[in-house]
Each structure stands twice: as C-alpha cells, then as structure tokens.
Motif scaffolding. Structure first.
Motif, PDB file in Angstrom:
ATOM      1  N   ALA A 139      -7.185   1.528   1.806  1.00  0.00           N
ATOM      2  CA  ALA A 139      -6.055   1.993   1.006  1.00  0.00           C
ATOM      3  C   ALA A 139      -5.093   0.841   0.722  1.00  0.00           C
ATOM      4  CB  ALA A 139      -5.330   3.124   1.731  1.00  0.00           C
ATOM      5  N   LEU A 140      -4.877   0.004   1.719  1.00  0.00           N
ATOM      6  CA  LEU A 140      -4.022  -1.176   1.532  1.00  0.00           C
ATOM      7  C   LEU A 140      -4.633  -2.139   0.522  1.00  0.00           C
ATOM      8  CD1 LEU A 140      -1.524  -2.786   2.349  1.00  0.00           C
ATOM      9  CD2 LEU A 140      -2.832  -3.711   4.275  1.00  0.00           C
ATOM     10  N   LEU A 141      -5.966  -2.277   0.544  1.00  0.00           N
ATOM     11  CA  LEU A 141      -6.634  -3.122  -0.441  1.00  0.00           C
ATOM     12  C   LEU A 141      -6.414  -2.590  -1.853  1.00  0.00           C
ATOM     13  CD1 LEU A 141      -8.587  -5.381  -1.276  1.00  0.00           C
ATOM     14  CD2 LEU A 141     -10.481  -3.825  -0.758  1.00  0.00           C
ATOM     15  N   GLY A 142      -6.553  -1.289  -2.041  1.00  0.00           N
ATOM     16  CA  GLY A 142      -6.305  -0.713  -3.358  1.00  0.00           C
ATOM     17  C   GLY A 142      -4.870  -0.912  -3.803  1.00  0.00           C
ATOM     18  N   HIS A 143      -3.927  -0.730  -2.882  1.00  0.00           N
ATOM     19  CA  HIS A 143      -2.517  -0.926  -3.206  1.00  0.00           C
ATOM     20  C   HIS A 143      -2.253  -2.378  -3.621  1.00  0.00           C
ATOM     21  CE1 HIS A 143       1.828  -0.219  -2.854  1.00  0.00           C
ATOM     22  NE2 HIS A 143       1.882  -1.402  -2.269  1.00  0.00           N
ATOM     23  N   ALA A 144      -2.825  -3.315  -2.876  1.00  0.00           N
ATOM     24  CA  ALA A 144      -2.619  -4.726  -3.198  1.00  0.00           C
ATOM     25  C   ALA A 144      -3.206  -5.085  -4.555  1.00  0.00           C
ATOM     26  CB  ALA A 144      -3.231  -5.604  -2.096  1.00  0.00           C
ATOM     27  N   LEU A 145      -4.379  -4.540  -4.856  1.00  0.00           N
ATOM     28  CA  LEU A 145      -4.977  -4.794  -6.168  1.00  0.00           C
ATOM     29  C   LEU A 145      -4.100  -4.269  -7.292  1.00  0.00           C
ATOM     30  CD1 LEU A 145      -8.746  -4.014  -5.482  1.00  0.00           C
ATOM     31  CD2 LEU A 145      -7.811  -6.211  -6.221  1.00  0.00           C
ATOM     32  N   ALA A 146      -3.498  -3.097  -7.089  1.00  0.00           N
ATOM     33  CA  ALA A 146      -2.637  -2.526  -8.124  1.00  0.00           C
ATOM     34  C   ALA A 146      -1.385  -3.360  -8.326  1.00  0.00           C
ATOM     35  CB  ALA A 146      -2.266  -1.090  -7.739  1.00  0.00           C
ATOM     36  N   VAL A 147      -0.779  -3.824  -7.235  1.00  0.00           N
ATOM     37  CA  VAL A 147       0.421  -4.655  -7.350  1.00  0.00           C
ATOM     38  C   VAL A 147       0.079  -6.001  -7.984  1.00  0.00           C
ATOM     39  CG1 VAL A 147       2.219  -5.838  -6.032  1.00  0.00           C
ATOM     40  CG2 VAL A 147       1.536  -3.518  -5.400  1.00  0.00           C
ATOM     41  N   LEU A 148      -1.074  -6.528  -7.645  1.00  0.00           N
ATOM     42  CA  LEU A 148      -1.482  -7.821  -8.196  1.00  0.00           C
ATOM     43  C   LEU A 148      -1.729  -7.743  -9.693  1.00  0.00           C
ATOM     44  CD1 LEU A 148      -2.335 -10.776  -7.728  1.00  0.00           C
ATOM     45  CD2 LEU A 148      -4.634  -9.933  -7.179  1.00  0.00           C
ATOM     46  N   THR A 149      -2.402  -6.690 -10.145  1.00  0.00           N
ATOM     47  CA  THR A 149      -2.738  -6.563 -11.565  1.00  0.00           C
ATOM     48  C   THR A 149      -1.632  -5.894 -12.369  1.00  0.00           C
ATOM     49  OG1 THR A 149      -3.843  -4.438 -11.170  1.00  0.00           O
ATOM     50  CG2 THR A 149      -5.196  -6.422 -11.032  1.00  0.00           C
TER      51      THR A 149
END
Length: 329
Positions: free
Chosen positions: A222-232
């Motif tokens: 879930a943290l990986l998905g959150h980080a990807l969203a913030v990054l993109t």
C-alpha cells in the motif's frame, strides 16, 4: 474587479491552528483520516472486501465433502484404467503404485489447506492495497486539492508522512480483520466438511507467523502504491506505472546478482507468505507458476521482504523528494 475562488475540501474541523499556524499533528491525522476514508476506493473496499472474504470462506463448504466413498470409487476406476492402458501399450508399471495414488481427498483438511487459502486471501488483498495506495495518494493531486492542503500544512514532509502512515496502517488493519474473519470460516468448513486433526501449537504458530507477515506485506505494498501516486501526481498514470514496474521486475533485476534474477514480485510474495522456512530445489516438483521463482532460488521469508523493500525504497525516496522539494502545481 473579479476575485478568484479556491475550492476547499470538506475535511471536518479547521485544519489550521488558532493564529494561522500549522495544525497540531493529532488534528492533521483526524482530517487526513476522514479524507482517506471518503475516497471512492475506500468506500468500495469497505463494502466488497468483507463480502469477498465471507464468500471465499463459505465456498469451502461447497467445494468439499466429508463423504469419501465416491472419491475412493473414482480412485479405483482411475487405477483400473491406468492398469488397462499400461497393459494395452506395454508400458512398465511400478508394483508400489496403488489406487491410493489416484485418490483425491474431498475433505477440507485444515492442517494442510488453510495455509494456501490464507495465502490466496492475502495475495488478493496485496493487489488491492497497491490500488488503494494509489488512489489514496493520487486523488488530491488529480483534483488539485493538494494546493489547499499544502497551504494549511506548509510542512510538506509531515503531510507526506502522515498520509503515507495512514494509508499503510489502514491497509494493514483491513488485512488483519480479513484474516481474522477467514480463519473461523475455514474452521467451520473443516469441522463440517473435513478434519481439524493436527491443529496443535506448532500449527497455530506457523499460521500466526504467516498471518503476521501477510499484514506487514500488504502495508508495504500500500505504501508503494501511495509513493507511486505522489511521484507521478496522476492516479491513472500511477496505475499504469505500477503495473509496468511490478510486472517487469524480473527484467530490472536480471543479471544484477546471483539471486536477484528471480526477484520478481510474484516470487517475492510467495516467499513472504510461504508457510515453510524454505523449499530446497531438490525437493520441489515446481515447473511453472507464481511460486516457482522463490522455490528455485531457495528464497526465505526474509529474502522476500528484502526484495519487496528493493522495490519500495527507491520509489519512496523519489516520492519524498518530489513531494517536499519541488513545486506543487
């Protein structure tokens, strides 16, 4: 003379402290928790996940049967057919092969089947967690609400950390509840359609360890998905990047080390959720499938977590950098 209006999200109480300063952390947590729970992904998950767990658990009652008479009869028929085919085509046979080798037990055996069922549930929740993290971290960027949020909370690292912590904790909490709901359903299936033999302290220790590792795994994804969203900063783009990133991991790590060639996400998830410490290659009959990578390189649960962190940490570091060091817009 015209004035420009700014849409302010409804997050409950005011998010700024008296005097215009940043809000206390507890108030920020409450506001962000309401915001995350108000997303469509959270609402859909809250409705579908309990129903999915209930349906999955109760399906064991429909797919298994305590009566083994028919299964023994089918095993005898298959064995006779095997003998007839061997005689007709002049094939060598092993006297040790009996009808027992053709018997498919229709009972739900809790001691052996529950590990795979819990692994199936947690694997599905892990995939859902990535999507939940993406929507939890990307919706406000797509709607440009982040402009208002960053004004109310100018300390961007605290805002990023709070949002990431909430997404991770919610995913872990849902997984913990789902697993706790599934186990009684499996016990019901075993008691009425199978056997609960062998459920000793060792069994519960291994199942509990698998359950705990699964909760942590879902939180990390879930943290990986959150980080990807913030990054993109775009939900749709983050979903595409997540799919490509996780699906191409075997190519990313190929040739980087003696064991990294098999660090694709399917194998890592299997390794983390494997109920056995390790499956040596010489004892495995695995030919193809999601778990074969972990089998072939003797990955342990610790190796699995290391691999997941290798996927997570670079993306998380870039997301923190972009969230705190670049312009919002």
């Amino acid at each position: 003379m015209s004035t420009e209006s700014v849409a302010v999200p409804v997050t409950g109480p005011a998010t700024t402290a008296p005097g215009g300063g940043p809000p206390p952390w507890r108030r920020l947590v409450r506001a962000e928790l309401r915001r995350v729970l108000a997303t469509r992904a959270a609402r859909v998950g809250a409705a579908l996940i309990p129903l999915g767990v209930l349906a999955f658990g109760l399906s064991k009652l429909l797919l298994h049967d305590a009566d083994t008479t028919a299964a023994h009869r089918r095993a005898e028929e298959r064995f006779r057919q095997f003998q007839a085919d061997a005689l007709e085509f002049d094939l060598p046979t092993d006297p040790a092969v009996t009808a027992r080798h053709f018997f498919d037990d229709p009972r739900y055996l809790m001691e052996s089947l529950s590990f795979a069922d819990l692994r199936t549930l947690i694997t599905a929740l892990a995939a859902v967690a990535v999507v939940f993290g993406i929507f939890g971290g990307g919706t406000d960027w797509s709607s440009r609400v982040m402009l208002t949020l960053s004004t109310a909370e100018p300390r961007r690292f605290r805002l990023f950390g709070t949002r990431a912590l909430l997404v991770t904790a919610l995913a872990m909490g849902v997984t913990a509840v789902a697993g706790a709901l599934l186990v009684p359903l499996l016990l019901l299936a075993a008691a009425t359609r199978g056997s609960t033999a062998g459920l000793d302290g060792t069994y519960w220790s291994v199942l509990g360890s698998q359950y705990a590792r699964g909760v942590v795994l879902v939180g990390l994804l879930a943290l990986l998905g959150h980080a990807l969203a913030v990054l993109t900063r775009r939900t749709s783009f983050a979903l595409t990047v997540a799919f490509l990133y996780l699906a191409s991991a075997d190519r990313i790590f190929a040739g980087r080390g003696p064991r990294l060639a098999e660090y694709d996400m399917d194998g890592l998830v299997f390794a983390v959720l494997n109920e056995k410490p390790v499956i040596p290659l010489e004892e495995s009959d695995c030919i193809a499938g999601p778990g074969c990578e972990s089998v072939h390189v003797d990955l342990t649960a610790a190796d699995g977590f290391v691999g997941v962190l290798l996927h997570l940490l670079p993306v998380l570091a870039l997301a923190v950098w972009r969230s705190t060091r670049t312009d919002i817009g």
